[in-house]
Design an enzyme around this catalytic site. Sequence first.
Site, PDB file in Angstrom:
ATOM      1  N   LYS A 120       0.828  -1.199   0.000  1.00 16.10           N
ATOM      2  CA  LYS A 120       0.000   0.000   0.000  1.00 16.10           C
ATOM      3  C   LYS A 120       0.869   1.259   0.000  1.00 16.10           C
ATOM      4  O   LYS A 120       1.940   1.284   0.628  1.00 16.10           O
ATOM      5  CB  LYS A 120      -0.885  -0.051   1.247  1.00 16.10           C
ATOM      6  CG  LYS A 120      -1.984   0.974   1.352  1.00 16.10           C
ATOM      7  CD  LYS A 120      -2.817   0.636   2.604  1.00 16.10           C
ATOM      8  CE  LYS A 120      -3.925   1.635   2.846  1.00 16.10           C
ATOM      9  NZ  LYS A 120      -4.693   1.270   4.076  1.00 16.10           N
ATOM     10  N   SER A 201      -9.493   1.229   3.616  1.00 12.54           N
ATOM     11  CA  SER A 201      -8.685   2.067   2.753  1.00 12.54           C
ATOM     12  C   SER A 201      -7.682   1.294   1.906  1.00 12.54           C
ATOM     13  O   SER A 201      -7.073   1.858   0.995  1.00 12.54           O
ATOM     14  CB  SER A 201      -7.936   3.107   3.589  1.00 12.54           C
ATOM     15  OG  SER A 201      -7.026   2.488   4.479  1.00 12.54           O
ATOM     16  N   SER A 225      -9.862  -1.483   7.553  1.00 11.89           N
ATOM     17  CA  SER A 225      -9.253  -1.174   6.258  1.00 11.89           C
ATOM     18  C   SER A 225      -8.481  -2.306   5.604  1.00 11.89           C
ATOM     19  O   SER A 225      -8.023  -2.172   4.479  1.00 11.89           O
ATOM     20  CB  SER A 225      -8.346   0.051   6.381  1.00 11.89           C
ATOM     21  OG  SER A 225      -9.126   1.213   6.399  1.00 11.89           O
TER      22      SER A 225
END
Length: 541
Positions: A120, A201, A225
């Site tokens: 990420k 996320s 997330s």
Amino acid sequence: MTHFFSAPSSFLFSLIILFLLGCVKPVTQGPLPTMNYNEFPLLEASISELQAKMQSGGMTSREITELYLDRILAIDKDGPRLNSVIEINPEALEIADVLDQERAAGKVRGPMHGIPVMIKDNIDTADKMMTTAGATALIGNYAKEDAFLVKKLRESGAVLLGKTNLSEWANFRSFKSSSGWSSRGGQTNNPYVLDRNPCGSSSGSGAAVSANLCTVTIGTETNGSIVCPSNANGVVGIKPTVGLISRSGVIPISFSQDTAGPMARSVSDAAVFLGTLVGVDDRDSTSKESSGHSHSDYTQFLNEDGLRGKRIGIWTSKLSMHYGVKSAMDSILKRMEEAGAELVNLDEIVPDSGDMGGKSFIRMQYEFKDGLNKYLATATPSSGVKTLADIIAYNRGNEDEAMPYFKMGILELSETRGDLQEDEYLDIRDSITDRARKGIDDTMTTHDLDAIFAPTGGPAWCSDPVNGDSGVGGSSSPAAWAGYPIITVPAATVHGLPIGVSFMGGAWSESTLIEIAYGFEQLTQARKVPAFKESLEDAVN
């Protein structure tokens, strides 16, 4: 690293109609071309299968890496345009070549040797890739040092293929955000139905691994997330005990709740990857608590009969569930009982938890401001921002680029908070964690449980950057508040969209949860390869 569901009651009827009918598609001239994007030599290939190919000489790490890079160009940047990859590592093939040379010389570092992974874009890498949390304000930020987990990744012999898109600032920017959207990367799409949302996320991490753009990915979570995008994208996600994986070098929200974790197409791949990421880091004091509780090999806990004899608490009674999830639960629970699990119905996990969400949100704001200011003090973005206040000023001065849709209410609210010596913060800092841990621990002790079961969330909703997210359900909060582990596994589909179930437990219970999750996965085999449908209508017909 956090995900908030918001669905104002005045819009409830409209949301139901949108879900049933699907999102509106743009008018096209004639039928769309049909292509099979899953004619791919490495489709659903596991870590062990790729290792077997490399060990036999059938493929090299470079060849595997090239195939994934080609697929990213064909599916993420063209074709369905998932938009899950925010940046490709220009050194990926060089890394693969070095690892191939090591293998030829008889050196294999472990099960991740030569395996392409993505992480990420809020995780530092000291290379030619930026770390931006998806924000245009951080473009040009090249880290001077790898995050500790990236060091572990490199030591394991994994090939860092690139970075994934995310909800900007890990979804800690706006009360009306669209998950998977960032000002740097745009909107990530769901590989099952492209007009649907991938949740967040860790949106890009979930979409990329589900779409077979890499072997495994890393996401981060503060509350939901990892597990929410795993649920929406039909993959396995492990949110470990806070401290099992170091957070140093990860753009923070809340050091009380933040953690990174693996996302994969199978429990076995997630277990392999988890073992390479753990370790004590002097730069993260919480990681010292993992000493004596971690394992370098979590595959030892993979047990096909992992449900048999397990007492599992079923937490559904007070959850807000989508009707399709409710319909799936009866069959899922019946199969678990048939596989030998003893199920115990639970009324609640954390008693009187009505105020916990609000207090946790306040704690996040304080810790976000403090942690982000510390991170930015040594960051190197081209914009020159050094504080949260600078970020806010940058966004206001570049609104068309930085905030073309939703704004930044959470950033602005966080900036109003004082330092970590404020009475408001000190009064709630530890009480949230303590109450959640006591609730989970007492529940498990009282009922003699091995784990707690809950549906992870509802099916993916339509992406809407104007009005924001409209998801239904979610069960991640108790484990998030406590800093306890939770694993989600694909369980069923609703209108062609995947849904998952979660298993959570006490501190450092990853081994038990992996055993149970693996047994559930082998029983149900619910993961389906995404087909990149244009709309819900296409998916169900």
